[in-house]
Scaffold this motif. Structure first.
Motif, PDB file in Angstrom:
ATOM      1  N   ALA A  52      35.168 -46.882 -23.233  1.00 20.98           N
ATOM      2  CA  ALA A  52      35.189 -45.445 -22.955  1.00 20.98           C
ATOM      3  C   ALA A  52      36.539 -44.820 -23.293  1.00 20.98           C
ATOM      4  O   ALA A  52      36.612 -43.615 -23.581  1.00 20.98           O
ATOM      5  N   ASN A  53      37.591 -45.617 -23.269  1.00 22.54           N
ATOM      6  CA  ASN A  53      38.940 -45.042 -23.363  1.00 22.54           C
ATOM      7  C   ASN A  53      39.746 -45.456 -24.586  1.00 22.54           C
ATOM      8  O   ASN A  53      40.753 -44.810 -24.889  1.00 22.54           O
ATOM      9  N   TRP A  54      39.345 -46.530 -25.287  1.00 22.73           N
ATOM     10  CA  TRP A  54      40.205 -47.090 -26.319  1.00 22.73           C
ATOM     11  C   TRP A  54      39.522 -47.138 -27.677  1.00 22.73           C
ATOM     12  O   TRP A  54      38.330 -47.394 -27.777  1.00 22.73           O
ATOM     13  N   VAL A  55      40.338 -46.903 -28.723  1.00 17.31           N
ATOM     14  CA  VAL A  55      39.896 -47.035 -30.110  1.00 17.31           C
ATOM     15  C   VAL A  55      40.983 -47.757 -30.893  1.00 17.31           C
ATOM     16  O   VAL A  55      42.118 -47.903 -30.431  1.00 17.31           O
ATOM     17  N   LYS A  56      40.628 -48.197 -32.090  1.00 14.49           N
ATOM     18  CA  LYS A  56      41.624 -48.768 -32.985  1.00 14.49           C
ATOM     19  C   LYS A  56      42.511 -47.649 -33.505  1.00 14.49           C
ATOM     20  O   LYS A  56      42.031 -46.557 -33.838  1.00 14.49           O
ATOM     21  N   GLY A  79      45.844 -54.636 -35.885  1.00 18.46           N
ATOM     22  CA  GLY A  79      46.379 -53.309 -35.616  1.00 18.46           C
ATOM     23  C   GLY A  79      46.457 -52.947 -34.140  1.00 18.46           C
ATOM     24  O   GLY A  79      45.942 -53.640 -33.266  1.00 18.46           O
ATOM     25  N   TYR A  80      47.137 -51.840 -33.899  1.00 16.12           N
ATOM     26  CA  TYR A  80      47.289 -51.305 -32.547  1.00 16.12           C
ATOM     27  C   TYR A  80      45.936 -50.788 -32.048  1.00 16.12           C
ATOM     28  O   TYR A  80      45.025 -50.488 -32.817  1.00 16.12           O
ATOM     29  N   ILE A  81      45.847 -50.616 -30.715  1.00 14.84           N
ATOM     30  CA  ILE A  81      44.790 -49.818 -30.136  1.00 14.84           C
ATOM     31  C   ILE A  81      45.439 -48.637 -29.423  1.00 14.84           C
ATOM     32  O   ILE A  81      46.623 -48.679 -29.061  1.00 14.84           O
ATOM     33  N   GLN A  82      44.677 -47.574 -29.239  1.00 18.24           N
ATOM     34  CA  GLN A  82      45.222 -46.402 -28.568  1.00 18.24           C
ATOM     35  C   GLN A  82      44.123 -45.707 -27.774  1.00 18.24           C
ATOM     36  O   GLN A  82      42.928 -45.926 -27.995  1.00 18.24           O
ATOM     37  N   THR A  83      44.534 -44.853 -26.837  1.00 13.62           N
ATOM     38  CA  THR A  83      43.579 -44.128 -26.010  1.00 13.62           C
ATOM     39  C   THR A  83      42.940 -42.994 -26.813  1.00 13.62           C
ATOM     40  O   THR A  83      43.547 -42.419 -27.708  1.00 13.62           O
ATOM     41  N   LYS A  84      41.703 -42.688 -26.432  1.00 15.01           N
ATOM     42  CA  LYS A  84      41.043 -41.521 -27.001  1.00 15.01           C
ATOM     43  C   LYS A  84      41.688 -40.242 -26.482  1.00 15.01           C
ATOM     44  O   LYS A  84      41.747 -39.239 -27.188  1.00 15.01           O
ATOM     45  N   GLN A  85      42.162 -40.298 -25.253  1.00 12.65           N
ATOM     46  CA  GLN A  85      42.813 -39.152 -24.635  1.00 12.65           C
ATOM     47  C   GLN A  85      44.268 -39.039 -25.110  1.00 12.65           C
ATOM     48  O   GLN A  85      44.881 -40.026 -25.518  1.00 12.65           O
ATOM     49  N   THR A  86      44.827 -37.857 -25.007  1.00 14.14           N
ATOM     50  CA  THR A  86      46.250 -37.649 -25.261  1.00 14.14           C
ATOM     51  C   THR A  86      46.896 -37.104 -23.993  1.00 14.14           C
ATOM     52  O   THR A  86      46.223 -36.515 -23.135  1.00 14.14           O
ATOM     53  N   PHE A  87      48.211 -37.285 -23.888  1.00 12.47           N
ATOM     54  CA  PHE A  87      48.900 -36.999 -22.638  1.00 12.47           C
ATOM     55  C   PHE A  87      50.225 -36.282 -22.886  1.00 12.47           C
ATOM     56  O   PHE A  87      50.896 -36.509 -23.885  1.00 12.47           O
TER      57      PHE A  87
END
Length: 236
Positions: A52-56, A79-87
């Motif tokens: 629900a929260n993470w993408v490549k 590769g890294y993973i990152q959140t779908k949300q931004t902060f």
């Protein structure tokens, strides 16, 4: 005489570098840190919160490729993973564990990183493992060494509590207020409202470029570092 001067200068630099190595401090026991009211749970050990929260972290924001093993997120090459949300400004809690048995030394041992956009707090196995101070665990990579080395042995869980204050830019994109990071590593304050010079640069001088809210990113540096209990709470 030029060679002698060069050798003396090099020796002086080495002495200053070793003198700046953070003191080793033994942390207390790891405490439970459940997500508080108002926090977003980014990973609680379940497939649901992971997907629900993470993408490549690629241009297509592909499906996150790190493995979920026994409720723990394990770094995988690719590769890294990152959140779908931004902060914007926020408080982050996460727990990590460097591999046991430890393999490699210096920057090649238990290396990963926690990024707000491109602002990195280093993850590294620095338990009886020397590297340059501005690259060790809990450093603001290549910018600020930690106030202490609070690392646990490889294979033991460790915690980061990070407060990120977003930079402020004027209408022309100039940074008027730098970003800051406060880092508590295993319950010990190691970065105290440290002002960032700009995004993390492996080589070169960092400089700011105007941006808005940023994703949280976890680094693939080739070592199977594990993560768990990740939550984030906005600071208003």
């Amino acid at each position: 005489s030029d060679l002698k001067t060069s050798v003396e200068n090099f020796r002086k630099i080495c002495e200053e570098e070793y003198a700046s190595v953070p003191k080793v401090v033994t942390p207390g026991p790891l405490k439970d840190a459940p997500a508080p009211e108002g926090a977003t749970v980014l990973f609680d050990g379940t497939e649901k919160t992971y997907h629900a929260n993470w993408v490549k972290a690629d241009r297509k924001n592909s499906k996150a490729h790190w493995k979920l093993v026994d409720g723990v997120l394990v770094m995988q090459r690719g590769g890294y993973i990152q959140t779908k949300q931004t902060f914007e400004s926020c408080q982050l809690h996460l727990e990590f564990c460097t591999p046991k048995p430890a393999k490699g030394d210096g920057q090649h041992r238990g290396n990963s990183g926690v990024f707000f956009g491109n602002y990195e707090t280093q993850v590294l196995d620095n338990y009886k493992n020397y590297t340059y101070p501005q690259g060790q665990c809990a450093s603001i990579y290549k910018q600020s060494r930690p106030l202490a080395n609070a690392c646990r042995p490889p294979g033991e869980w460790q915690s980061y509590d990070i407060t990120y204050t977003a930079p402020v830019f004027d209408e022309d994109g100039k940074c008027t207020t730098p970003a800051t990071l406060t880092v508590i590593h295993n319950g010990i304050l190691v970065q105290d409202k440290t002002e960032l010079k700009g995004p993390t640069e492996f080589r070169g001088i960092p400089s700011y470029k105007a941006h808005g809210p940023l994703p949280l990113r976890l680094q693939d540096h080739g070592n199977p570092v594990r993560y768990r209990n990740i939550w984030i709470k906005p600071i208003k």
